[in-house]
Write a protein that holds these residues in place. Structure first.
Motif, PDB file in Angstrom:
ATOM      1  N   SER A   1       0.861  -1.191   0.000  1.00  0.00           N
ATOM      2  CA  SER A   1       0.000   0.000   0.000  1.00  0.00           C
ATOM      3  C   SER A   1       0.888   1.229   0.000  1.00  0.00           C
ATOM      4  CB  SER A   1      -0.895   0.015   1.237  1.00  0.00           C
ATOM      5  OG  SER A   1      -1.731  -1.107   1.248  1.00  0.00           O
ATOM      6  N   ASN A   2       0.563   2.174  -0.836  1.00  0.00           N
ATOM      7  CA  ASN A   2       1.361   3.399  -0.877  1.00  0.00           C
ATOM      8  C   ASN A   2       0.818   4.489   0.034  1.00  0.00           C
ATOM      9  OD1 ASN A   2       3.358   2.502  -2.576  1.00  0.00           O
ATOM     10  ND2 ASN A   2       2.238   3.076  -4.419  1.00  0.00           N
ATOM     11  N   CYS A   3      -0.469   4.396   0.371  1.00  0.00           N
ATOM     12  CA  CYS A   3      -1.099   5.384   1.248  1.00  0.00           C
ATOM     13  C   CYS A   3      -1.733   4.634   2.420  1.00  0.00           C
ATOM     14  CB  CYS A   3      -2.150   6.174   0.485  1.00  0.00           C
ATOM     15  SG  CYS A   3      -2.997   7.401   1.496  1.00  0.00           S
ATOM     16  N   ILE A   4      -1.279   4.948   3.621  1.00  0.00           N
ATOM     17  CA  ILE A   4      -1.731   4.271   4.834  1.00  0.00           C
ATOM     18  C   ILE A   4      -2.274   5.324   5.786  1.00  0.00           C
ATOM     19  CG2 ILE A   4      -0.979   2.874   6.806  1.00  0.00           C
ATOM     20  CD1 ILE A   4       1.506   2.292   4.629  1.00  0.00           C
ATOM     21  N   ILE A   5      -3.487   5.098   6.265  1.00  0.00           N
ATOM     22  CA  ILE A   5      -4.073   6.028   7.235  1.00  0.00           C
ATOM     23  C   ILE A   5      -4.426   5.249   8.488  1.00  0.00           C
ATOM     24  CG2 ILE A   5      -6.021   7.567   7.735  1.00  0.00           C
ATOM     25  CD1 ILE A   5      -5.994   8.315   4.755  1.00  0.00           C
ATOM     26  N   LEU A   6      -3.939   5.735   9.617  1.00  0.00           N
ATOM     27  CA  LEU A   6      -4.261   5.160  10.916  1.00  0.00           C
ATOM     28  C   LEU A   6      -5.480   5.897  11.449  1.00  0.00           C
ATOM     29  CD1 LEU A   6      -0.660   5.070  12.454  1.00  0.00           C
ATOM     30  CD2 LEU A   6      -1.787   3.328  11.047  1.00  0.00           C
ATOM     31  N   GLN A   7      -6.581   5.188  11.604  1.00  0.00           N
ATOM     32  CA  GLN A   7      -7.830   5.786  12.095  1.00  0.00           C
ATOM     33  C   GLN A   7      -8.079   5.304  13.515  1.00  0.00           C
ATOM     34  OE1 GLN A   7     -11.436   5.175   9.738  1.00  0.00           O
ATOM     35  NE2 GLN A   7     -12.621   5.216  11.621  1.00  0.00           N
ATOM     36  N   PHE A   8      -8.241   6.259  14.442  1.00  0.00           N
ATOM     37  CA  PHE A   8      -8.437   5.892  15.841  1.00  0.00           C
ATOM     38  C   PHE A   8      -8.960   7.078  16.644  1.00  0.00           C
ATOM     39  CE2 PHE A   8      -4.120   7.402  15.298  1.00  0.00           C
ATOM     40  CZ  PHE A   8      -3.908   8.236  16.384  1.00  0.00           C
ATOM     41  N   PRO A   9      -9.532   6.795  17.819  1.00  0.00           N
ATOM     42  CA  PRO A   9      -9.878   7.877  18.742  1.00  0.00           C
ATOM     43  C   PRO A   9      -8.650   8.210  19.591  1.00  0.00           C
ATOM     44  CG  PRO A   9     -10.650   5.800  19.626  1.00  0.00           C
ATOM     45  CD  PRO A   9     -10.039   5.502  18.281  1.00  0.00           C
ATOM     46  N   ILE A  10      -8.509   9.460  19.954  1.00  0.00           N
ATOM     47  CA  ILE A  10      -7.442   9.847  20.884  1.00  0.00           C
ATOM     48  C   ILE A  10      -7.804   9.301  22.268  1.00  0.00           C
ATOM     49  CG2 ILE A  10      -6.399  11.809  22.110  1.00  0.00           C
ATOM     50  CD1 ILE A  10      -5.265  11.580  19.348  1.00  0.00           C
ATOM     51  N   TYR A  11      -6.918   8.504  22.827  1.00  0.00           N
ATOM     52  CA  TYR A  11      -7.076   7.929  24.176  1.00  0.00           C
ATOM     53  C   TYR A  11      -5.943   8.448  25.038  1.00  0.00           C
ATOM     54  CZ  TYR A  11     -10.569   4.213  23.438  1.00  0.00           C
ATOM     55  OH  TYR A  11     -11.712   3.506  23.222  1.00  0.00           O
ATOM     56  N   TRP A  12      -6.261   9.200  26.038  1.00  0.00           N
ATOM     57  CA  TRP A  12      -5.247   9.742  26.943  1.00  0.00           C
ATOM     58  C   TRP A  12      -4.061  10.320  26.161  1.00  0.00           C
ATOM     59  CZ3 TRP A  12      -6.370  11.434  31.419  1.00  0.00           C
ATOM     60  CH2 TRP A  12      -7.414  10.846  32.136  1.00  0.00           C
ATOM     61  N   TYR A  13      -4.397  11.132  25.176  1.00  0.00           N
ATOM     62  CA  TYR A  13      -3.419  11.881  24.390  1.00  0.00           C
ATOM     63  C   TYR A  13      -2.506  10.977  23.567  1.00  0.00           C
ATOM     64  CZ  TYR A  13      -5.380  14.860  27.874  1.00  0.00           C
ATOM     65  OH  TYR A  13      -6.289  15.483  28.680  1.00  0.00           O
ATOM     66  N   SER A  14      -3.029   9.822  23.200  1.00  0.00           N
ATOM     67  CA  SER A  14      -2.304   8.878  22.367  1.00  0.00           C
ATOM     68  C   SER A  14      -3.323   8.028  21.606  1.00  0.00           C
ATOM     69  CB  SER A  14      -1.399   8.007  23.244  1.00  0.00           C
ATOM     70  OG  SER A  14      -0.560   7.209  22.428  1.00  0.00           O
ATOM     71  N   CYS A  15      -2.918   6.841  21.232  1.00  0.00           N
ATOM     72  CA  CYS A  15      -3.789   5.936  20.485  1.00  0.00           C
ATOM     73  C   CYS A  15      -4.247   4.791  21.387  1.00  0.00           C
ATOM     74  CB  CYS A  15      -3.048   5.386  19.274  1.00  0.00           C
ATOM     75  SG  CYS A  15      -1.579   4.425  19.660  1.00  0.00           S
ATOM     76  N   PRO A  16      -5.270   4.049  20.961  1.00  0.00           N
ATOM     77  CA  PRO A  16      -5.688   2.872  21.722  1.00  0.00           C
ATOM     78  C   PRO A  16      -4.541   1.863  21.839  1.00  0.00           C
ATOM     79  CG  PRO A  16      -7.386   3.487  20.154  1.00  0.00           C
ATOM     80  CD  PRO A  16      -6.157   4.310  19.824  1.00  0.00           C
ATOM     81  N   PRO A  17      -4.548   1.058  22.889  1.00  0.00           N
ATOM     82  CA  PRO A  17      -3.397   0.188  23.171  1.00  0.00           C
ATOM     83  C   PRO A  17      -3.079  -0.848  22.095  1.00  0.00           C
ATOM     84  CG  PRO A  17      -5.214  -0.275  24.682  1.00  0.00           C
ATOM     85  CD  PRO A  17      -5.575   0.962  23.924  1.00  0.00           C
ATOM     86  N   LEU A  18      -4.059  -1.384  21.401  1.00  0.00           N
ATOM     87  CA  LEU A  18      -3.744  -2.371  20.366  1.00  0.00           C
ATOM     88  C   LEU A  18      -3.013  -1.724  19.194  1.00  0.00           C
ATOM     89  CD1 LEU A  18      -3.790  -5.288  19.396  1.00  0.00           C
ATOM     90  CD2 LEU A  18      -6.096  -4.888  18.495  1.00  0.00           C
ATOM     91  N   LEU A  19      -3.330  -0.484  18.881  1.00  0.00           N
ATOM     92  CA  LEU A  19      -2.603   0.207  17.817  1.00  0.00           C
ATOM     93  C   LEU A  19      -1.156   0.433  18.238  1.00  0.00           C
ATOM     94  CD1 LEU A  19      -2.413   1.532  15.056  1.00  0.00           C
ATOM     95  CD2 LEU A  19      -3.383   3.611  16.056  1.00  0.00           C
ATOM     96  N   LYS A  20      -0.934   0.784  19.478  1.00  0.00           N
ATOM     97  CA  LYS A  20       0.454   0.953  19.967  1.00  0.00           C
ATOM     98  C   LYS A  20       1.205  -0.368  19.879  1.00  0.00           C
ATOM     99  CE  LYS A  20       3.992   2.808  22.118  1.00  0.00           C
ATOM    100  NZ  LYS A  20       5.180   2.211  21.539  1.00  0.00           N
ATOM    101  N   LYS A  21       0.562  -1.469  20.300  1.00  0.00           N
ATOM    102  CA  LYS A  21       1.199  -2.785  20.200  1.00  0.00           C
ATOM    103  C   LYS A  21       1.472  -3.124  18.733  1.00  0.00           C
ATOM    104  CE  LYS A  21       0.552  -7.682  21.488  1.00  0.00           C
ATOM    105  NZ  LYS A  21       1.676  -8.079  20.731  1.00  0.00           N
TER     106      LYS A  21
END
Length: 186
Positions: free
Chosen positions: A67-87
Motif C-alpha cells: 500500500s502506498n497510502c496508509i491512514i491510521l484511524q483511531f480515537p485519541i485515548y489519553w493523548y495517544s492511540c488505543p493500546p492495540l494500535l500501539k502494540k
C-alpha cells in the motif's frame, strides 16, 4: 497465506483501531462510509482481526508493503492511540524492516492519521485545559513517520466526539473523510 494478493498498490489502506467500534458515533460512522468504497479503499480493523492481541506481523508487514497510502484511524485515548494500535506499531515496525540500516520497507510511503477527539477544540490550545494542540499531541506519530522515511500526510480530525455532537456534523465528517482520503492518496 490466504491474505497475500489481497492488497492493491493503488488502494489506500485504513488501519482502523477502535476497541469499541459498535458504540462509537464517529469512528463507526466513518467505518460505514469507508465500507461504501470497499472497491477503492481497504479497511483493516485491528480489534476485529486480533481480538486475542496476537498480531500476525508478516501479514501486517505485507499489507503495508503493498500500500502506498496508509491512514491510521483511531480515537485519541489519553493523548495517544488505543493500546492495540500501539502494540501493532511496536510489533510491526521492526528494526531491519521499517528502520535501521536495512529497514526501508516503508520509505516513501504516505502515512496519515484520521482521529476523533472527545474533547472540545478550544481545550486543545495552549490556553485550554489540555495546554497542547492536537498537532503537538500527535508528535510521536510524526516522529515515527520521519524515522521510517515515510511522508506524513495532513491529519483528518473531528473534535467533540464524546460530547453532544450532532448527527449532521458526523455525517458531514464522514463525507469529508472520503474526500480527504481521495485527495491525499493521489
Amino acid at each position: 497465506m490466504i491474505w497475500k494478493g489481497l492488497v492493491n498498490f493503488m488502494k489506500p489502506l485504513i488501519i482502523l483501531a477502535h476497541p469499541d467500534i459498535n458504540n462509537s458515533n464517529v469512528n463507526n460512522r466513518w467505518k460505514q462510509e469507508l465500507e461504501k468504497y470497499s472497491d477503492e479503499i481497504i479497511t483493516h480493523e485491528l480489534y476485529k482481526e486480533y481480538p486475542d492481541w496476537n498480531i500476525n506481523v508478516r501479514k501486517e508487514q505485507y499489507l503495508l508493503e503493498h500500500s502506498n497510502c496508509i491512514i491510521l484511524q483511531f480515537p485519541i485515548y489519553w493523548y495517544s492511540c488505543p493500546p492495540l494500535l500501539k502494540k501493532w506499531l511496536d510489533d510491526v515496525f521492526t528494526h531491519g524492516w521499517a528502520y535501521g540500516s536495512k529497514g526501508n520497507k516503508l520509505k516513501g510511503k504516505k502515512i496519515g492519521l484520521a482521529i476523533s477527539i472527545g474533547d472540545k477544540e478550544k481545550n486543545y490550545m495552549h490556553t485550554g485545559h489540555v495546554g497542547f494542540s492536537i498537532d503537538e499531541i500527535i508528535t510521536p506519530f510524526k516522529a515515527t513517520v520521519n524515522h521510517i522515511g515515510a511522508t506524513m500526510l495532513p491529519i483528518f480530525s473531528i473534535f467533540n466526539a464524546s460530547f453532544q455532537i450532532s448527527p449532521e456534523v458526523i455525517e458531514q465528517s464522514a463525507s469529508k473523510y472520503i474526500e480527504h482520503i481521495s485527495t491525499v492518496s493521489l
